[in-house]
Write an enzyme that holds these catalytic residues in place. Structure first.
Site, PDB file in Angstrom:
ATOM      1  N   ASN A  19      55.847  95.831   9.739  1.00  0.00           N
ATOM      2  CA  ASN A  19      55.930  96.304  11.193  1.00  0.00           C
ATOM      3  C   ASN A  19      55.401  95.368  12.171  1.00  0.00           C
ATOM      4  OD1 ASN A  19      53.875  97.715   9.826  1.00  0.00           O
ATOM      5  ND2 ASN A  19      53.207  98.769  11.802  1.00  0.00           N
TER       6      ASN A  19
ATOM      7  N   GLU B 275      44.327  99.516   4.525  1.00  0.00           N
ATOM      8  CA  GLU B 275      44.776 100.116   5.937  1.00  0.00           C
ATOM      9  C   GLU B 275      46.214 100.858   5.654  1.00  0.00           C
ATOM     10  OE1 GLU B 275      42.971  99.702   8.453  1.00  0.00           O
ATOM     11  OE2 GLU B 275      41.502  98.678   7.580  1.00  0.00           O
TER      12      GLU B 275
ATOM     13  N   CYS C 237      51.570 102.202  12.950  1.00  0.00           N
ATOM     14  CA  CYS C 237      50.447 103.249  12.170  1.00  0.00           C
ATOM     15  C   CYS C 237      49.615 104.017  13.190  1.00  0.00           C
ATOM     16  CB  CYS C 237      49.720 102.419  11.172  1.00  0.00           C
ATOM     17  SG  CYS C 237      48.717 101.219  12.291  1.00  0.00           S
TER      18      CYS C 237
HETATM   19  P1  NAD Z   1      55.010  99.796   2.119  1.00  0.00           P
HETATM   20  O1  NAD Z   1      53.857 100.408   1.294  1.00  0.00           O
HETATM   21  O2  NAD Z   1      56.281 100.071   1.542  1.00  0.00           O
HETATM   22  O3  NAD Z   1      54.821  98.342   2.050  1.00  0.00           O
HETATM   23  C1  NAD Z   1      53.925  97.369   1.998  1.00  0.00           C
HETATM   24  C2  NAD Z   1      53.620  96.051   1.330  1.00  0.00           C
HETATM   25  O4  NAD Z   1      52.962  96.559   0.092  1.00  0.00           O
HETATM   26  C3  NAD Z   1      54.808  95.506   1.059  1.00  0.00           C
HETATM   27  O5  NAD Z   1      54.600  93.851   1.206  1.00  0.00           O
HETATM   28  C4  NAD Z   1      55.567  95.836  -0.257  1.00  0.00           C
HETATM   29  O6  NAD Z   1      56.132  95.205  -0.825  1.00  0.00           O
HETATM   30  C5  NAD Z   1      53.930  96.022  -0.861  1.00  0.00           C
HETATM   31  N1  NAD Z   1      53.903  96.986  -1.911  1.00  0.00           N
HETATM   32  C6  NAD Z   1      54.597  98.394  -2.104  1.00  0.00           C
HETATM   33  N2  NAD Z   1      54.031  98.811  -3.152  1.00  0.00           N
HETATM   34  C7  NAD Z   1      53.437  97.974  -3.899  1.00  0.00           C
HETATM   35  C8  NAD Z   1      52.826  98.000  -5.205  1.00  0.00           C
HETATM   36  N3  NAD Z   1      52.680  99.242  -5.893  1.00  0.00           N
HETATM   37  N4  NAD Z   1      52.099  96.885  -5.513  1.00  0.00           N
HETATM   38  C9  NAD Z   1      51.907  96.086  -4.730  1.00  0.00           C
HETATM   39  N5  NAD Z   1      52.497  95.650  -3.443  1.00  0.00           N
HETATM   40  C10 NAD Z   1      53.247  96.759  -3.024  1.00  0.00           C
HETATM   41  O7  NAD Z   1      54.911  99.913   3.720  1.00  0.00           O
HETATM   42  P2  NAD Z   1      55.642  99.422   4.606  1.00  0.00           P
HETATM   43  O8  NAD Z   1      56.864 100.385   4.685  1.00  0.00           O
HETATM   44  O9  NAD Z   1      56.152  97.944   4.607  1.00  0.00           O
HETATM   45  O10 NAD Z   1      54.847  99.540   6.189  1.00  0.00           O
HETATM   46  C11 NAD Z   1      55.109 100.874   6.685  1.00  0.00           C
HETATM   47  C12 NAD Z   1      53.596 101.502   6.410  1.00  0.00           C
HETATM   48  O11 NAD Z   1      52.297 100.905   6.629  1.00  0.00           O
HETATM   49  C13 NAD Z   1      53.498 102.985   6.747  1.00  0.00           C
HETATM   50  O12 NAD Z   1      52.765 103.824   6.584  1.00  0.00           O
HETATM   51  C14 NAD Z   1      52.601 102.538   8.241  1.00  0.00           C
HETATM   52  O13 NAD Z   1      51.608 103.418   8.689  1.00  0.00           O
HETATM   53  C15 NAD Z   1      51.446 101.522   7.427  1.00  0.00           C
HETATM   54  N6  NAD Z   1      50.666 100.621   8.306  1.00  0.00           N
HETATM   55  C16 NAD Z   1      49.356 100.850   8.254  1.00  0.00           C
HETATM   56  C17 NAD Z   1      48.690  99.970   9.257  1.00  0.00           C
HETATM   57  C18 NAD Z   1      47.197 100.223   9.171  1.00  0.00           C
HETATM   58  O14 NAD Z   1      46.508  99.280   9.796  1.00  0.00           O
HETATM   59  N7  NAD Z   1      46.601 101.496   8.764  1.00  0.00           N
HETATM   60  C19 NAD Z   1      49.149  98.987   9.919  1.00  0.00           C
HETATM   61  C20 NAD Z   1      50.689  98.942   9.528  1.00  0.00           C
HETATM   62  C21 NAD Z   1      51.422  99.760   8.819  1.00  0.00           C
END
Ligand code: NAD
Length: 483
Positions: A160, A256, A290
């Site tokens: 995002n 995060e 987020c």
């Molecule tokens: P996601 O968890 O689907 O993916 C995030 C990243 O993790 C991607 O690069 C994905 O390929 C990788 N990934 C997923 N599972 C993994 C695993 N088992 N091992 C290694 N890598 C893995 O998240 P998304 O859909 O890309 O992003 C949205 C989410 O992120 C929302 O829940 C949002 O709230 C959160 N977010 C949090 C923050 C924060 O700072 N707290 C900031 C931005 C987004």
């Protein structure tokens, strides 16, 4: 059609051992608004990941031997290169991501700020002297502690904020003297890869930064489990975070994660201004944010007026081409993500909530949606809906607002609107989350502040100074002098 759409698909390789490596298998990167393929990335295999780990093992020696001055100069140079290329990076975020052009431009500005802060903070990583001679019989001992680099940081980032959230990993990792392996989102990898190119252009030595791309199903969880990795710094969904935390074993983790951020609106506020603030916080990045506003708890004295304003503002939100200045909200990242939003809304409706406006997809976008329900509904705050959707509930006291806000597995940011200092103080004291915004919605962050969550929203803190310390270890040094 996008006005400035790239004319042909641009392919990007992975950065391993100082070389850009391409694979024959490619993953298309689609423009979420048009659905067209705009970029393609390479798909790493296990061999590529092991090569990146070997490279990072060399890189961690190189990185820790860079002086604080050199680390600072490199990062500040990246910030200045990004400033020169703001337009290009803004377009990249629009091409691959979910933001309007205005939102993408703001992300680039924030990224310049993040990197500038990292460059400055790299020179301020100071330890402290320790009064060893405060212990009986230890008068000949003198010492201090320093911040030592952790070594190799695996950085995994979400879709995002495809540029600034990568900068929040690379900048602090370099500032602290670490090597990094970056694994950006499969949906928006290009902004992060291009930021990596700027680090090389700015003089970051080979091996310090490696970039692995493509579906993790091709290479499994080596980047998380390998014992050469000293820290996994993850930003993404709570479920992914939990899987990574379980797999990581004994190493540092920074998490995060997701949220369902609440905002409490008390009876003494300017209803129209607060409604504008909350709707703005709900629709930023089409709700794929987020800290976006997800739950509004409104005092019954102003409930009807607030609800009317929030609904009318939401109905006026313009969906469409992110390149168009008149567009308020861009697309949702994928069709599957839209399906997920729809099914979450259906679940809320089955559980007794009522859709007041929105609730439908329009092409690849989703309408700004307000859903009304009781603050003590069993579904309250339980799920993160990653789209422009917020619930509204009536409360009759601050206590009810705090109870409802805390009734969630998440705890990232919360907001409270009031003109009563006692009320504000009580809320800041009792809300269980990583940050409370007074007279602002949950959707507020600057890049220097400590940022992160409690409960399922995360572990540790980012924000430049905090992240640099999280990516370091404290090393105590004690001299046993002769006298
Ligand atoms: P996601 O968890 O689907 O993916 C995030 C990243 O993790 C991607 O690069 C994905 O390929 C990788 N990934 C997923 N599972 C993994 C695993 N088992 N091992 C290694 N890598 C893995 O998240 P998304 O859909 O890309 O992003 C949205 C989410 O992120 C929302 O829940 C949002 O709230 C959160 N977010 C949090 C923050 C924060 O700072 N707290 C900031 C931005 C987004």
């Amino acid at each position: 059609m996008l006005i400035n759409l790239v004319e042909k698909v641009v392919t990007k390789g992975m950065l391993i051992g100082g070389n850009w490596v391409e694979t024959t298998e490619k993953l298309p990167v689609l423009n979420p608004h048009t659905g067209e393929e705009v970029y393609a990335i390479s798909c790493a295999t296990e061999t590529h990941v092991y090569d990146a780990l070997k490279s990072a093992a060399k890189g961690k020696i190189i990185a820790r031997n860079l002086s604080a001055y050199d680390r600072s100069e490199i990062i500040l140079k990246v910030a200045s290169l990004l400033k020169e290329r703001k337009e290009e990076f803004t377009q990249t975020i629009v091409n691959e991501g979910v933001k309007t052009k205005m939102e993408a431009g703001k992300e680039v500005d924030r990224c310049i700020n993040t990197l500038t802060l990292c460059g400055e903070e790299a020179k301020r990583l100071t330890g402290e002297t320790v009064p060893f001679n405060a212990f009986a019989g230890a008068s000949a001992k003198k010492g201090h502690y320093v911040y030592d680099p952790v070594g190799i940081v695996t950085a995994i980032t979400p879709f995002n904020d495809p540029l600034n959230l990568v900068a929040h990993k690379l900048g602090p990792a370099v500032a602290a003297g670490n090597a990094i392996i970056l694994k950006p989102s499969d949906f928006t990898p290009i902004s992060g890869i291009k930021l990596g190119e700027l680090f090389l252009e700015a003089g970051l030595p080979s091996h310090v930064l490696n970039i692995i791309t493509g579906p993790i199903s091709n290479f499994g969880d080596i980047l998380v489990t390998d014992s050469r990795v000293n820290m996994v710094s993850f930003t993404g969904g709570s479920k992914s975070g939990e899987a990574i935390a379980k797999a990581a074993g004994v190493k540092k983790i920074g998490m995060e994660l997701g949220s369902s951020s609440p905002v409490i609106i008390m009876n003494d506020v300017d209803v129209n201004a607060v409604a504008e603030n909350c709707v703005g916080g709900m629709i930023w990045a089409a709700g794929q944010n987020c800290v976006g506003v997800k739950r509004m708890y409104v005092h019954d004295a102003v409930y009807d007026a607030f609800k009317e304003k929030v609904v009318s503002l939401s109905k006026a939100v313009k969906l469409g081409n992110p390149e168009d200045e008149a567009t308020d909200m861009g697309p949702i990242i994928t069709n599957e993500a839209i399906d997920k939003i729809e099914s979450s809304i259906a679940d809320l409706e089955k559980g007794g909530y009522k859709v007041l406006c929105g609730g439908k997809r329009v092409n690849n976008s989703f309408e700004a949606t307000i859903i009304e329900g009781d603050f003590d509904n069993v579904l309250n705050g339980k799920e993160e809906i990653f789209g422009p959707v917020a619930t509204i509930s009536k409360i009759s006291s601050l206590e009810e607002g705090i109870t409802a806000s805390n009734d969630s597995p998440y705890g990232l940011h919360a907001g409270i609107f009031t003109n009563n200092i006692e009320v504000a103080f009580k809320a800041t004291n009792e809300l269980q989350c990583g940050g409370v915004m007074v007279n602002d919605s949950s959707d507020y962050r600057i890049d220097m502040m400590p940022f992160g969550g409690v409960k399922q929203s995360g572990i540790g803190r980012e924000g430049v100074k905090s992240a640099i310390r999280e990516m370091s270890t404290t090393k105590i040094i004690c001299f046993n002098l002769k006298n």
